[in-house]
Design an enzyme around this catalytic site. Sequence first.
Site, PDB file in Angstrom:
ATOM      1  N   SER A   7       0.780  -1.220  -0.298  1.00 51.29           N
ATOM      2  CA  SER A   7       0.063   0.244  -0.244  1.00 51.29           C
ATOM      3  C   SER A   7       0.094   1.119  -0.191  1.00 51.29           C
ATOM      4  O   SER A   7       1.507   1.640   0.895  1.00 51.29           O
ATOM      5  CB  SER A   7      -1.040  -0.055   1.284  1.00 51.29           C
ATOM      6  OG  SER A   7      -1.692   0.767   1.298  1.00 51.29           O
ATOM      7  N   HIS A  30      -1.572  -1.258  -3.884  1.00 54.24           N
ATOM      8  CA  HIS A  30      -2.335  -0.964  -4.000  1.00 54.24           C
ATOM      9  C   HIS A  30      -2.429   0.780  -3.612  1.00 54.24           C
ATOM     10  O   HIS A  30      -2.513   1.092  -2.657  1.00 54.24           O
ATOM     11  CB  HIS A  30      -2.273  -1.372  -2.241  1.00 54.24           C
ATOM     12  CG  HIS A  30      -4.156  -1.246  -2.512  1.00 54.24           C
ATOM     13  ND1 HIS A  30      -5.479  -2.295  -2.222  1.00 54.24           N
ATOM     14  CD2 HIS A  30      -4.653  -0.554  -1.490  1.00 54.24           C
ATOM     15  CE1 HIS A  30      -6.659  -1.844  -1.145  1.00 54.24           C
ATOM     16  NE2 HIS A  30      -5.768  -1.076  -0.795  1.00 54.24           N
ATOM     17  N   ASP A  32      -4.742   3.203  -2.035  1.00 58.58           N
ATOM     18  CA  ASP A  32      -6.011   4.284  -1.550  1.00 58.58           C
ATOM     19  C   ASP A  32      -6.527   5.295  -2.100  1.00 58.58           C
ATOM     20  O   ASP A  32      -5.357   6.571  -1.486  1.00 58.58           O
ATOM     21  CB  ASP A  32      -5.876   4.294   0.009  1.00 58.58           C
ATOM     22  CG  ASP A  32      -5.095   3.012   0.492  1.00 58.58           C
ATOM     23  OD1 ASP A  32      -6.684   2.056   0.510  1.00 58.58           O
ATOM     24  OD2 ASP A  32      -4.503   2.379   1.449  1.00 58.58           O
ATOM     25  N   MET A  34      -9.155   8.103  -1.021  1.00 56.84           N
ATOM     26  CA  MET A  34     -10.013   8.334   0.557  1.00 56.84           C
ATOM     27  C   MET A  34     -10.201  10.221   0.018  1.00 56.84           C
ATOM     28  O   MET A  34      -9.381  11.179  -0.267  1.00 56.84           O
ATOM     29  CB  MET A  34      -9.179   8.804   1.551  1.00 56.84           C
ATOM     30  CG  MET A  34      -8.119   7.299   2.383  1.00 56.84           C
ATOM     31  SD  MET A  34      -8.145   7.705   3.916  1.00 56.84           S
ATOM     32  CE  MET A  34      -6.765   5.610   3.612  1.00 56.84           C
ATOM     33  N   HIS A  63      -8.004   1.490  -4.334  1.00 61.74           N
ATOM     34  CA  HIS A  63      -9.089   0.773  -3.308  1.00 61.74           C
ATOM     35  C   HIS A  63     -10.198   2.595  -2.697  1.00 61.74           C
ATOM     36  O   HIS A  63      -9.317   3.601  -2.166  1.00 61.74           O
ATOM     37  CB  HIS A  63      -8.666   0.728  -2.201  1.00 61.74           C
ATOM     38  CG  HIS A  63      -9.428   0.455  -0.555  1.00 61.74           C
ATOM     39  ND1 HIS A  63      -9.115   0.427   0.504  1.00 61.74           N
ATOM     40  CD2 HIS A  63     -10.763   0.474  -0.747  1.00 61.74           C
ATOM     41  CE1 HIS A  63      -9.990  -0.042   1.646  1.00 61.74           C
ATOM     42  NE2 HIS A  63     -11.742   0.127   1.082  1.00 61.74           N
ATOM     43  N   MET A  65     -12.707   4.717  -0.948  1.00 62.56           N
ATOM     44  CA  MET A  65     -12.827   4.988   0.057  1.00 62.56           C
ATOM     45  C   MET A  65     -13.358   6.458   0.149  1.00 62.56           C
ATOM     46  O   MET A  65     -12.759   7.536   0.127  1.00 62.56           O
ATOM     47  CB  MET A  65     -12.066   5.040   1.749  1.00 62.56           C
ATOM     48  CG  MET A  65     -11.586   3.716   1.411  1.00 62.56           C
ATOM     49  SD  MET A  65     -10.301   3.690   3.082  1.00 62.56           S
ATOM     50  CE  MET A  65      -8.761   3.110   1.933  1.00 62.56           C
ATOM     51  N   MET A 134     -12.271  -5.694   5.156  1.00 66.13           N
ATOM     52  CA  MET A 134     -11.224  -4.805   6.148  1.00 66.13           C
ATOM     53  C   MET A 134     -10.957  -5.198   7.280  1.00 66.13           C
ATOM     54  O   MET A 134     -12.079  -5.662   8.225  1.00 66.13           O
ATOM     55  CB  MET A 134     -12.090  -3.220   6.176  1.00 66.13           C
ATOM     56  CG  MET A 134     -11.989  -2.445   5.036  1.00 66.13           C
ATOM     57  SD  MET A 134     -10.320  -1.687   3.868  1.00 66.13           S
ATOM     58  CE  MET A 134      -9.629  -1.000   5.275  1.00 66.13           C
ATOM     59  N   PHE A 140      -7.446   4.995   7.840  1.00 73.77           N
ATOM     60  CA  PHE A 140      -6.027   5.358   8.081  1.00 73.77           C
ATOM     61  C   PHE A 140      -5.485   4.216   8.406  1.00 73.77           C
ATOM     62  O   PHE A 140      -5.161   2.887   8.358  1.00 73.77           O
ATOM     63  CB  PHE A 140      -6.007   6.194   9.781  1.00 73.77           C
ATOM     64  CG  PHE A 140      -6.668   7.353   9.996  1.00 73.77           C
ATOM     65  CD1 PHE A 140      -6.046   8.588   9.706  1.00 73.77           C
ATOM     66  CD2 PHE A 140      -8.371   7.382  10.796  1.00 73.77           C
ATOM     67  CE1 PHE A 140      -6.728   9.495   9.989  1.00 73.77           C
ATOM     68  CE2 PHE A 140      -8.702   8.498  10.952  1.00 73.77           C
ATOM     69  CZ  PHE A 140      -8.211   9.425  10.252  1.00 73.77           C
ATOM     70  N   GLY A 142      -1.669   2.175   9.203  1.00 75.58           N
ATOM     71  CA  GLY A 142      -1.453   2.000  10.618  1.00 75.58           C
ATOM     72  C   GLY A 142      -1.861   1.026  12.111  1.00 75.58           C
ATOM     73  O   GLY A 142      -1.317   1.600  13.107  1.00 75.58           O
ATOM     74  N   ASP A 172      -7.241  -6.652   4.189  1.00 78.22           N
ATOM     75  CA  ASP A 172      -6.455  -4.975   4.258  1.00 78.22           C
ATOM     76  C   ASP A 172      -6.618  -4.173   5.894  1.00 78.22           C
ATOM     77  O   ASP A 172      -7.718  -3.621   6.371  1.00 78.22           O
ATOM     78  CB  ASP A 172      -7.405  -3.986   3.167  1.00 78.22           C
ATOM     79  CG  ASP A 172      -5.927  -2.890   2.959  1.00 78.22           C
ATOM     80  OD1 ASP A 172      -5.363  -1.878   3.917  1.00 78.22           O
ATOM     81  OD2 ASP A 172      -6.456  -1.754   2.480  1.00 78.22           O
ATOM     82  N   GLY A 194       1.033  -2.171   4.096  1.00 76.57           N
ATOM     83  CA  GLY A 194       1.915  -1.175   4.565  1.00 76.57           C
ATOM     84  C   GLY A 194       2.800  -0.431   5.107  1.00 76.57           C
ATOM     85  O   GLY A 194       4.112  -1.184   3.877  1.00 76.57           O
ATOM     86  N   SER A 195       3.021  -0.637   6.204  1.00 76.09           N
ATOM     87  CA  SER A 195       4.090  -0.603   6.533  1.00 76.09           C
ATOM     88  C   SER A 195       4.791  -1.377   6.952  1.00 76.09           C
ATOM     89  O   SER A 195       6.168  -1.782   7.218  1.00 76.09           O
ATOM     90  CB  SER A 195       3.712   0.489   8.388  1.00 76.09           C
ATOM     91  OG  SER A 195       2.503  -0.817   8.799  1.00 76.09           O
TER      92      SER A 195
END
Length: 227
Positions: A7, A30, A32, A34, A63, A65, A134, A140, A142, A172, A194-195
């Site tokens: 991500s 990926h 995101d 938003m 994705h 959102m 999800m 958000f 993390g 995710d 992601g992280s």
Amino acid sequence: MAQINPSILSADFARLADEAEAVRGSDWLHVDVMDNHFVPNLTLGVPVVESLARATDIPLDLHLMIEDPDRWAPQYVEAGAGSVTFHVEAAAAPVRLAREIRAKGARASMALKPGTPIEPYEDLLPELDMVLIMTVEPGFGGQAFLDIMLPKIRRTRELIAKHDLELWLQVDGGVAASTIERCSEAGADVFVAGSAVYGAEDPAEAVRNLRGLAEKAAADAWWACGH
């Protein structure tokens, strides 16, 4: 085979082309999107997706959102996305939207927030290429993985098997070396990280490690064995 989709929400937005190159070998990138309405955060839009699609040959997994995905999702296909995920909670006409995404040449995917059950949408599954469960509240990066989503992943895999569908099951949120095996055992085969990837010293090696853990867990999983 397990798919790992890093991500870019966890990447350096000032160096997106370089950050995409850093995870070469991943299955998808990926992205995101938003809008600060559907979720309380604002990220990027169509122009950035267009630029990213030109900068990498890794296919883009969008994705959304956002509110009103019925209006905006087709534009992200035109911007270069290979897969577009809309939230069923925000879509006015999910079947029509999925068909439009597919007609424009991308894979169509439906996402569900943690509190949204899969069962009411069983009849929609044949219209999709992927379902995203999800495992955190969207909005958000993390966040900590929600173990209470594991039964929902399993139930979704059971519905996919019930209808004998070639449907990917993505998770995710909080996916890392410590959680990916549980997701795989429950039935997921596409993993957004992601992280866990971009926070690693070697992101490409992190992708390989996560894929190995997921595939090892899936080898003896109930769903992979046809049980």
